[in-house]
Design a protein around this motif. Structure first.
Motif, PDB file in Angstrom:
ATOM      1  N   ARG A 100      37.250  30.644  44.857  1.00 20.66           N
ATOM      2  CA  ARG A 100      38.252  31.709  44.978  1.00 20.66           C
ATOM      3  C   ARG A 100      37.714  33.040  44.456  1.00 20.66           C
ATOM      4  NH1 ARG A 100      43.655  28.716  42.826  1.00 20.66           N
ATOM      5  NH2 ARG A 100      43.273  26.836  44.043  1.00 20.66           N
ATOM      6  N   TRP A 101      37.072  32.972  43.275  1.00 18.30           N
ATOM      7  CA  TRP A 101      36.531  34.224  42.727  1.00 18.30           C
ATOM      8  C   TRP A 101      35.507  34.842  43.663  1.00 18.30           C
ATOM      9  CZ3 TRP A 101      38.919  37.123  39.695  1.00 18.30           C
ATOM     10  CH2 TRP A 101      39.698  36.626  38.655  1.00 18.30           C
ATOM     11  N   TRP A 102      34.633  33.995  44.215  1.00 24.58           N
ATOM     12  CA  TRP A 102      33.599  34.535  45.103  1.00 24.58           C
ATOM     13  C   TRP A 102      34.244  35.142  46.346  1.00 24.58           C
ATOM     14  CZ3 TRP A 102      30.253  29.533  44.254  1.00 24.58           C
ATOM     15  CH2 TRP A 102      29.683  29.611  42.973  1.00 24.58           C
ATOM     16  N   GLY A 103      35.282  34.466  46.854  1.00 20.76           N
ATOM     17  CA  GLY A 103      35.980  34.992  48.032  1.00 20.76           C
ATOM     18  C   GLY A 103      36.611  36.347  47.739  1.00 20.76           C
ATOM     19  N   ILE A 104      37.232  36.453  46.550  1.00 18.37           N
ATOM     20  CA  ILE A 104      37.884  37.722  46.189  1.00 18.37           C
ATOM     21  C   ILE A 104      36.863  38.851  46.082  1.00 18.37           C
ATOM     22  CG2 ILE A 104      38.980  38.885  44.237  1.00 18.37           C
ATOM     23  CD1 ILE A 104      40.622  36.228  43.939  1.00 18.37           C
ATOM     24  N   PHE A 105      35.703  38.524  45.494  1.00 17.81           N
ATOM     25  CA  PHE A 105      34.660  39.541  45.377  1.00 17.81           C
ATOM     26  C   PHE A 105      34.168  39.974  46.759  1.00 17.81           C
ATOM     27  CE2 PHE A 105      30.066  40.388  45.245  1.00 17.81           C
ATOM     28  CZ  PHE A 105      30.132  41.607  44.612  1.00 17.81           C
ATOM     29  N   ALA A 106      33.974  38.964  47.644  1.00 14.51           N
ATOM     30  CA  ALA A 106      33.525  39.291  48.997  1.00 14.51           C
ATOM     31  C   ALA A 106      34.552  40.176  49.698  1.00 14.51           C
ATOM     32  CB  ALA A 106      33.291  38.005  49.795  1.00 14.51           C
ATOM     33  N   LEU A 107      35.825  39.865  49.492  1.00 15.57           N
ATOM     34  CA  LEU A 107      36.895  40.655  50.106  1.00 15.57           C
ATOM     35  C   LEU A 107      36.826  42.114  49.654  1.00 15.57           C
ATOM     36  CD1 LEU A 107      39.511  40.482  51.813  1.00 15.57           C
ATOM     37  CD2 LEU A 107      40.751  40.121  49.692  1.00 15.57           C
ATOM     38  N   LEU A 108      36.597  42.293  48.337  1.00 13.18           N
ATOM     39  CA  LEU A 108      36.542  43.649  47.793  1.00 13.18           C
ATOM     40  C   LEU A 108      35.403  44.444  48.436  1.00 13.18           C
ATOM     41  CD1 LEU A 108      37.083  44.591  44.134  1.00 13.18           C
ATOM     42  CD2 LEU A 108      35.222  45.648  45.318  1.00 13.18           C
ATOM     43  N   LEU A 109      34.213  43.833  48.475  1.00 11.84           N
ATOM     44  CA  LEU A 109      33.063  44.552  49.038  1.00 11.84           C
ATOM     45  C   LEU A 109      33.259  44.825  50.518  1.00 11.84           C
ATOM     46  CD1 LEU A 109      29.595  43.561  47.674  1.00 11.84           C
ATOM     47  CD2 LEU A 109      31.054  45.523  47.194  1.00 11.84           C
ATOM     48  N   LEU A 110      33.836  43.850  51.214  1.00 12.91           N
ATOM     49  CA  LEU A 110      34.065  44.000  52.649  1.00 12.91           C
ATOM     50  C   LEU A 110      35.016  45.166  52.906  1.00 12.91           C
ATOM     51  CD1 LEU A 110      33.239  42.438  55.253  1.00 12.91           C
ATOM     52  CD2 LEU A 110      35.531  41.430  55.198  1.00 12.91           C
ATOM     53  N   ALA A 111      36.106  45.216  52.119  1.00 16.14           N
ATOM     54  CA  ALA A 111      37.078  46.298  52.289  1.00 16.14           C
ATOM     55  C   ALA A 111      36.421  47.635  51.970  1.00 16.14           C
ATOM     56  CB  ALA A 111      38.286  46.073  51.382  1.00 16.14           C
TER      57      ALA A 111
END
Lengths: 248, 413
Positions: free
Chosen positions: B140-151
């Protein structure tokens, strides 16, 4: 003048005391008709700026009455705002808004107070800046302009509200000598177009060329009111002669 | 010539160090003693951190530190909120770079952003491992980080294509998100209610701090304006309020709010203890913010208001468009200083029995399983608070530069 034009400013027996008890205005009268240019002169402390500032209620007064463009000045705030919409004011220190661009300085009041569409006001503002000769500075901030340019922006800012009367409070006193002329030229142009103007200034040449009447104030009183040629060439009062000898 | 240039630089650096550290015999002795002491302290710290400290206390209690006793089966709501926050942060970050304003940085990816992204990446990848979180939570944490960078990437890349009318609405996303967040955290609208007494840890600290910061600012501005008002009632009311609050320590006011308020308010109407503390924090900070804003108001020349008024702007418009923008710029650094101390003041909540980050830490350290682990816990808390305060300070510096392209401080930064 045969048919007298409308009375724009009617000040009767105005008296003002400052909170510290100083009697700044001692029963002053002044009538300004439409299209007139009245230049008020006088030594410092004579009350001339104070008097000018009562015309748009920046200063209050205790006795007498002032009617501007048909509206009597009272404590009613809505009336005061109505007067201020029709009376432009130019200050010694320019008082441009430093956080807004030149263009936004001009458009702020017409858009927010008169509720006019922004695009239309911007066109008018650029026209005005063109007229005062600084349209190329429209997107700069006031701090990036010279004093003379800032004062011309301040005049344009007042004009953008399409006032019926313009007040000038020592508009050239804070300027370097070489910039005085560019500001006076704009004021002269304005006078030629028929703007009603009250100017507190010591610019004798401007008063000679442009003024309809010159008013000399001293110690909170009006000493002499006369057309410029008469006032400068043949002053009637001792106080006027003394003042003129000091400034020339 | 070109080959000797770096040598010259090195030599001058060495010479400068030599001159400053070993200029005289006394200087030299002092320098050696200090360097030795620093070295010893550093070595000691690393030996402790790597070999003696037992970091398991953090991993085992990570959920407690993060959200307190928030019910496990409802925690998906918090994950959703974190995801939304990451999305909004990434979008705002990218848009800020796509539209740099008059004084901001021009590049789409300035060097500081590389650093920020790298630090975030290290934290996001390493922290879940170091804390021995379960695989599901790690992902979950990795997904959230990826989401932030993607956005961040998408907003920077495609932000310019958004029509201006929609872009103008974008800042409203944050207050909206705050309301959504409050519903997600506390329940309602079909979600199960989670009473404030079950919030805790970082969740409670962040919630209290943001609530108080968001509300104390407008309140402080109103108080500052009131203090300079010409109406005696308004002026004296503001003065008495500000001086009363500034004359009392926060801890006194907190106890007052927790213990006395219940007697004073009519029976039945008594907000939850957590909310009472939040309001005390808000009212406390507002008095200090008011003084910061007042200093800004004093800095705006009287001619500004006169000019605005003689253009026909009524008082409220003149304040909003002319006086306050200039005053708040001047007051910004002092105001953010107040926000930072407000964030630190939230730790006092643990003294009135609320389980904020510090309160949670104290319960953990009182657990027999983790006795004597104070150093580990306090060190991590300190790093956490320090990073939040530094982030606030950096944000304020960035805002100053963006708002005020012509100020000397902006040109230096």
């Amino acid at each position: 003048m045969i048919s007298s034009p409308a009375l724009m400013i009617e000040a009767r027996a105005v008296e003002k005391w400052y909170p510290n008890g100083f009697h700044a205005l001692r029963g002053v009268d002044l009538y300004v008709h439409q299209g007139e240019v009245v230049v008020i002169m006088g030594p410092s402390g004579s009350g001339k700026s104070t008097f000018l500032r009562t015309f748009n209620a920046l200063e209050d007064f205790q006795k007498g009455s002032i009617v501007v463009d048909g509206i009597e000045i009272s404590n009613d705030l809505r009336r005061i705002d109505a007067i201020r919409r029709e009376v432009g004011m130019v200050f010694q220190q320019f008082n441009l808004f430093p956080h807004l661009t030149v263009l936004d300085n001009l458009t702020l009041a017409p858009v927010k107070v008169r509720k006019r569409p922004k695009a239309e006001v911007e066109r008018q503002a650029l026209d005005l800046l063109e007229r005062v000769g600084i349209v190329e500075q429209a997107h700069k901030f006031p701090g990036q302009l010279s004093g003379g340019q800032q004062q011309r922006v301040a005049i344009a800012r007042s004009l953008c509200m399409e006032p019926r009367i313009m007040l000038f409070d020592e508009p050239t006193s804070a300027l370097d000598p070489e910039m005085v002329q560019e500001v006076l030229a704009v004021m002269q142009e304005l006078a030629r177009e028929g703007m009603t103007m009250v100017v507190v200034s010591h610019e004798v040449r401007f008063a000679r060329q442009v003024a309809s009447r010159v008013v000399l104030m001293a110690d909170g009183e009006v000493v002499e009111v006369a057309p410029p040629q008469q006032f400068f060439n043949n002053p009637q009062h001792e106080r006027s002669k003394q003042f003129l000898s000091q400034i020339s | 010539m070109a080959s000797t240039a770096p040598l010259v630089v090195q030599a001058s650096l060495l010479r400068r160090l030599q001159k400053e550290l070993f200029g005289s015999r006394v200087d030299g002795l002092l320098s050696i003693a200090l360097l030795a002491a620093l070295l010893a302290a550093g070595l000691g710290f690393f030996r402790w951190a790597l070999f003696q400290a037992q970091w398991a206390v953090l991993g085992a209690n990570s959920t407690l530190f993060a959200v307190g006793r928030y019910p496990v089966e409802q925690q998906w709501r918090l994950w959703l909120l974190i995801g939304l926050l990451a999305l909004a942060t990434g979008l705002s970050w990218g848009l800020l770079r796509a539209f740099p304003g008059s004084g901001g940085v021009r590049a789409l990816w300035p060097r500081n952003d590389h650093w920020a992204a790298a630090i975030l990446a290290v934290l996001a990848l390493w922290l879940p491992m170091a804390l021995h979180l379960t695989p599901a939570i790690k992902v979950r944490w990795w997904g959230i980080f990826a989401l932030l960078l993607l956005a961040r990437w998408a907003a920077g890349r495609y932000g310019k294509a958004i029509p201006q009318t929609y872009r103008r609405l974008f800042p409203l996303l944050w207050p909206l998100l705050y309301l959504v967040g409050m519903v997600l955290i506390s329940g309602g609208l079909g979600l199960v209610q989670v009473p404030p007494s079950e919030w805790g840890g970082l969740l409670l600290t962040v919630l209290m701090a943001t609530f108080a910061i968001l509300l104390c600012f407008p309140l402080g501005v109103l108080l500052a304006l009131g203090r300079r008002s010409e109406l005696p009632l308004l002026r004296w009311g503001s003065v008495i309020y500000i001086e009363f609050i500034r004359g009392a320590p926060l801890i006194t006011l907190l106890f007052l709010g927790q213990n006395i308020l219940g007697f004073l308010l009519p029976g039945g109407f008594s907000p939850d203890r957590v909310w009472r503390a939040a309001w005390v924090l808000t009212f406390f900070a507002a008095a200090y913010v008011a003084e910061a804003v007042r200093s800004g108001l004093v800095a705006v020349p009287a001619g500004q208001l006169e000019a605005a008024r003689s253009l026909g702007l009524p008082m409220p418009l003149a304040l909003v468009h002319v006086v306050l923008p200039q005053a708040l710029r001047v007051a910004l650094p002092a105001t953010v200083g107040q926000f930072i101390s407000l964030l630190q003041d939230t730790t006092l909540l643990s003294l009135v029995g609320l389980l904020d980050l510090l309160g949670t830490a104290r319960t953990v350290m009182a657990n027999p399983m983790f006795l004597g682990k104070n150093a580990e816990v306090y060190l991590v808390l300190a790093i956490l608070f320090w990073s939040c305060c530094v982030a606030l300070g950096l944000g304020s510096r960035g805002l100053e530069t963006r708002l005020n392209p012509h100020s000397p401080s902006a040109q230096k930064a």
